[in-house]
Design an enzyme around this catalytic site. Structure first.
Site, short mmCIF file in Angstrom:
data_model
loop_
_atom_site.label_atom_id
_atom_site.label_comp_id
_atom_site.label_asym_id
_atom_site.label_seq_id
_atom_site.Cartn_x
_atom_site.Cartn_y
_atom_site.Cartn_z
N CYS A 60 -35.92 -1.31 -55.90
CA CYS A 60 -36.17 -0.73 -57.22
C CYS A 60 -37.20 0.38 -57.10
O CYS A 60 -37.76 0.61 -56.04
CB CYS A 60 -36.68 -1.80 -58.18
SG CYS A 60 -38.23 -2.55 -57.65
N ASN A 61 -37.43 1.03 -58.21
CA ASN A 61 -38.46 2.08 -58.23
C ASN A 61 -39.77 1.49 -58.75
O ASN A 61 -40.42 2.05 -59.60
CB ASN A 61 -38.02 3.28 -59.05
CG ASN A 61 -37.77 2.94 -60.50
OD1 ASN A 61 -37.65 1.77 -60.86
ND2 ASN A 61 -37.68 3.94 -61.34
#
Length: 98
Positions: free
Chosen positions: A8-9
């Site tokens: 994920c970011n």
């Protein structure tokens, strides 16, 4: 047991999704979530990599970094946003069948 990495970011949603999958997969898989800046440090013994829809543009670089040895896909945006655990588990199974 299938080892799955969610990339994920750095959002909390992905970590929450990983926890929900682990609670609801009946031992089929074990999921860990990592940020896009750290996932390569944890790539050993991973069977599938799923990235959050917001960073799906990274798939080619992840495939290149893993030398195409690990299947890489992104989580459907609706499944990600709504935390549809069953759909994500079904996606993992489908990826492994291909």
């Amino acid at each position: 047991m299938i080892n799955v990495m969610l990339v994920c970011n750095a959002g909390m949603s992905t970590a929450m999704l990983a926890q929900k999958i682990n609670k609801n997969c009946d031992g089929y898989c074990y999921v860990e979530a990592f940020g896009e800046g750290e996932y390569m440090e944890h790539i050993e013994n991973i069977d599938v990599i799923l990235v959050g829809p917001q960073i799906r543009h990274l798939i080619p670089s992840i495939k290149n970094a893993t030398q195409n040895k690990i299947p890489v896909s992104y989580i459907n945006p609706m499944d990600y946003g709504m935390m549809r655990v069953d759909n994500v588990i079904a996606q993992i199974k489908k990826i492994l069948e291909e």
